[in-house]
Write an enzyme that holds these catalytic residues in place. Structure first.
Site, PDB file in Angstrom:
ATOM      1  N   CYS A   1       1.240  -0.993  -0.022  1.00  0.00           N
ATOM      2  CA  CYS A   1      -0.038   0.041   0.092  1.00  0.00           C
ATOM      3  C   CYS A   1       1.036   1.366  -0.395  1.00  0.00           C
ATOM      4  O   CYS A   1       0.432   2.692  -0.345  1.00  0.00           O
ATOM      5  CB  CYS A   1      -0.907  -0.271   1.267  1.00  0.00           C
TER       6      CYS A   1
ATOM      7  N   ASN B   1     -10.294   0.013   0.327  1.00  0.00           N
ATOM      8  CA  ASN B   1      -9.180   0.145  -0.112  1.00  0.00           C
ATOM      9  C   ASN B   1      -8.447  -0.233  -0.977  1.00  0.00           C
ATOM     10  O   ASN B   1      -8.435  -1.670  -0.951  1.00  0.00           O
ATOM     11  CB  ASN B   1      -7.927  -0.592   1.526  1.00  0.00           C
TER      12      ASN B   1
ATOM     13  N   HIS C   1      -3.391   7.230   2.670  1.00  0.00           N
ATOM     14  CA  HIS C   1      -3.079   5.809   2.283  1.00  0.00           C
ATOM     15  C   HIS C   1      -4.701   5.454   1.881  1.00  0.00           C
ATOM     16  O   HIS C   1      -5.358   5.870   3.489  1.00  0.00           O
ATOM     17  CB  HIS C   1      -2.487   4.906   2.242  1.00  0.00           C
TER      18      HIS C   1
HETATM   19  O1  UT7 Z   1      -3.499  -0.952   4.213  1.00  0.00           O
HETATM   20  C1  UT7 Z   1      -3.328  -1.342   5.352  1.00  0.00           C
HETATM   21  C2  UT7 Z   1      -3.889  -2.102   5.771  1.00  0.00           C
HETATM   22  N1  UT7 Z   1      -4.652  -2.558   6.834  1.00  0.00           N
HETATM   23  C3  UT7 Z   1      -4.809  -1.429   7.799  1.00  0.00           C
HETATM   24  O2  UT7 Z   1      -4.742  -0.253   7.395  1.00  0.00           O
HETATM   25  C4  UT7 Z   1      -6.213  -2.380   9.347  1.00  0.00           C
HETATM   26  C5  UT7 Z   1      -5.371  -1.603   9.587  1.00  0.00           C
HETATM   27  N2  UT7 Z   1      -6.904  -1.807  10.873  1.00  0.00           N
HETATM   28  C6  UT7 Z   1      -7.741  -1.662  10.686  1.00  0.00           C
HETATM   29  O3  UT7 Z   1      -8.546  -0.598   9.560  1.00  0.00           O
HETATM   30  C7  UT7 Z   1      -8.849  -1.999  12.071  1.00  0.00           C
HETATM   31  O4  UT7 Z   1      -8.728  -2.289  12.900  1.00  0.00           O
HETATM   32  C8  UT7 Z   1     -10.242  -2.889  11.149  1.00  0.00           C
HETATM   33  C9  UT7 Z   1     -11.322  -2.138  10.733  1.00  0.00           C
HETATM   34  C10 UT7 Z   1      -9.353  -3.795  10.055  1.00  0.00           C
HETATM   35  C11 UT7 Z   1     -10.293  -3.671  12.682  1.00  0.00           C
HETATM   36  O5  UT7 Z   1     -11.022  -2.895  13.481  1.00  0.00           O
HETATM   37  P1  UT7 Z   1     -10.690  -3.319  14.964  1.00  0.00           P
HETATM   38  O6  UT7 Z   1     -11.978  -1.094  15.142  1.00  0.00           O
HETATM   39  O7  UT7 Z   1      -9.724  -2.536  15.189  1.00  0.00           O
HETATM   40  O8  UT7 Z   1     -12.001  -4.221  15.181  1.00  0.00           O
HETATM   41  P2  UT7 Z   1     -11.155  -5.907  15.460  1.00  0.00           P
HETATM   42  O9  UT7 Z   1     -10.683  -6.633  15.322  1.00  0.00           O
HETATM   43  O10 UT7 Z   1     -11.319  -4.870  17.409  1.00  0.00           O
HETATM   44  O11 UT7 Z   1     -12.485  -6.441  16.322  1.00  0.00           O
HETATM   45  C12 UT7 Z   1     -13.805  -5.489  16.825  1.00  0.00           C
HETATM   46  C13 UT7 Z   1     -14.527  -7.147  16.834  1.00  0.00           C
HETATM   47  C14 UT7 Z   1     -13.792  -7.795  17.192  1.00  0.00           C
HETATM   48  O12 UT7 Z   1     -15.123  -8.691  17.892  1.00  0.00           O
HETATM   49  P3  UT7 Z   1     -15.159  -9.104  19.379  1.00  0.00           P
HETATM   50  O13 UT7 Z   1     -13.618  -9.875  19.395  1.00  0.00           O
HETATM   51  O14 UT7 Z   1     -15.190  -7.735  20.377  1.00  0.00           O
HETATM   52  O15 UT7 Z   1     -17.049 -10.195  19.731  1.00  0.00           O
HETATM   53  C15 UT7 Z   1     -14.180  -9.022  15.958  1.00  0.00           C
HETATM   54  O16 UT7 Z   1     -14.362 -10.448  15.267  1.00  0.00           O
HETATM   55  O17 UT7 Z   1     -14.865  -7.156  15.394  1.00  0.00           O
HETATM   56  C16 UT7 Z   1     -15.483  -8.248  14.600  1.00  0.00           C
HETATM   57  N3  UT7 Z   1     -14.943  -8.092  13.511  1.00  0.00           N
HETATM   58  C17 UT7 Z   1     -16.645  -7.822  12.527  1.00  0.00           C
HETATM   59  N4  UT7 Z   1     -18.279  -7.798  13.330  1.00  0.00           N
HETATM   60  C18 UT7 Z   1     -18.479  -7.879  11.631  1.00  0.00           C
HETATM   61  C19 UT7 Z   1     -14.067  -7.500  12.782  1.00  0.00           C
HETATM   62  N5  UT7 Z   1     -14.424  -8.147  11.744  1.00  0.00           N
HETATM   63  C20 UT7 Z   1     -15.785  -7.754  11.873  1.00  0.00           C
HETATM   64  C21 UT7 Z   1     -17.027  -7.458  10.357  1.00  0.00           C
HETATM   65  N6  UT7 Z   1     -17.726  -7.415  10.883  1.00  0.00           N
HETATM   66  N7  UT7 Z   1     -15.955  -7.444   9.565  1.00  0.00           N
END
Ligand code: UT7
Length: 334
Positions: A117, A288, A258
């Site tokens: 990215c 993205n 990005h």
């Molecule tokens: O190009 C460069 C690369 N990537 C990035 O820049 C990504 C950087 N990271 C992010 O943007 C965020 O960390 C994400 C959008 C990927 C995730 O958001 P988050 O607020 O960090 O969520 P999390 O991983 O802490 O997950 C929170 C909850 C979890 O459930 P529990 O354990 O709290 O019950 C996940 O299992 O959300 C759950 N979860 C979802 N629920 C519904 C994770 N993905 C999903 C989903 N839909 N798609």
């Protein structure tokens, strides 16, 4: 230290192309256990464009490149360097040469560059070095990715984030220098945070001679780690690039990050004390798009008349590697 040694560089054209096929959050929620509400509030993404099965990376890159060359007012045979920033070439040997052939850019040398990215930012600096040195005069830089090929469509933690697309710019040498400063960084110790890794099983050829036969595994990401990395490192690298450009945050007209997550865009802007109206975002429409996200957002803002000639832009990429980097430039010739 201002990074102006050598010839001046201007960015004279931009172009972009995205697939017509769209996948909404609502539709995604029928494939994996997610919801429009979760995706929108956690990322700002509402839909993404996906390349239809016969559509190649070259198919997306060529119209983006043609639009950038047309805006720059160049003949395609004036282009002497083509850099394709991508992690998803149609051919692992590289796709830049196919783009060169399809464009008819017979005078150009073409190669691929991989920095995930951050690819567009790394490509911008790489192209600029050739121009500064006087080796080439007119460079075409394309950022293009079809990550949908490599996403695990059963993994809700990653599949909701990514989309496909291509963006391009033309860089030219000039008396006046509009590429003001940059900073690039890598940290391989954090490589495991975000991977699209080859995995092979031993295949015996003869006696003790064996090779690893396999394929690339789908994208795997520690989202929280990457989030923390981006919010900490991106403001730092922009400040470093500003220092090298002898500019300060007050000089920035547009923050062009990005497009990974709206919350990352907001947090970086907040840390740098840049008001929301200066932050370019098209995440809602495209998600993205990896190396394509910065040039697509740039091209849209230019064509909408938001970005005006002479505006100062702080652009920053971040992602797998881990890699990150920033470039400070002023848009347009003159
Ligand atoms: O190009 C460069 C690369 N990537 C990035 O820049 C990504 C950087 N990271 C992010 O943007 C965020 O960390 C994400 C959008 C990927 C995730 O958001 P988050 O607020 O960090 O969520 P999390 O991983 O802490 O997950 C929170 C909850 C979890 O459930 P529990 O354990 O709290 O019950 C996940 O299992 O959300 C759950 N979860 C979802 N629920 C519904 C994770 N993905 C999903 C989903 N839909 N798609």
């Amino acid at each position: 230290m201002v990074q102006h040694a050598g010839r001046g560089i201007v960015i004279t054209g931009s172009g972009s192309a995205v697939p017509t096929m769209a996948l909404s959050n609502q539709e995604l929620s029928q494939i994996v256990d997610t919801s429009d509400e979760w995706i929108t509030t956690r990322t700002g993404i509402r839909q993404r464009r996906l390349a239809a099965p016969p559509q190649s990376l070259v198919d997306l890159a060529v119209p983006a490149a043609e639009a950038a060359i047309a805006m720059a007012g160049l003949a395609v045979t004036d282009v002497d360097l083509i850099i394709l920033a991508t992690s998803t070439p149609d051919d692992l040997f590289g796709s830049a040469s196919m783009i060169q052939a399809r464009l008819g850019a017979t005078q150009a040398v073409a190669f691929d560059l991989t920095a995930a990215c951050s690819g567009f930012i790394f490509g911008l600096v790489t192209g600029a070095q050739y121009l500064r040195a006087g080796t080439y005069q007119n460079a075409l830089l394309i950022g293009a990715d079809i990550l949908s090929r490599w996403v695990d469509w059963g993994d809700r933690r990653t599949c909701v984030l990514f989309g496909d697309g291509a963006g391009a710019v033309v860089l030219q040498t000039a008396d006046r220098d509009r590429l003001l400063g940059f900073e690039l960084r890598s940290d391989g110790t954090q490589n495991a945070c975000l991977t699209l890794a080859y995995q092979g099983d031993p295949q015996s050829l003869t006696g003790p001679v064996a090779v690893a036969k396999g394929t690339y595994q789908p994208i795997a990401m520690n989202g929280q780690e990457v989030y923390r990395f981006a919010v900490k490192r991106v403001p730092e690298v922009i400040e470093k690039a500003l220092y090298r450009a002898a500019r300060s945050v007050e000089h920035i007209d547009w923050l062009l990050l990005h497009q990974a997550n709206q919350r990352i865009l907001d947090a970086v802007a907040q840390r740098l004390k840049i008001p929301a109206e200066k932050v370019l975002s098209n995440l809602a429409q495209y998600g993205n798009t990896s190396a394509a996200s910065i040039p697509i957002a740039l091209d849209e803002a230019v064509r909408q008349g938001k970005i005006q000639p002479g505006d100062t832009i702080a652009a920053a990429g971040f992602g797998a590697g881990l890699t990150w980097g920033a470039v400070i430039f002023q848009w347009g010739p003159g």
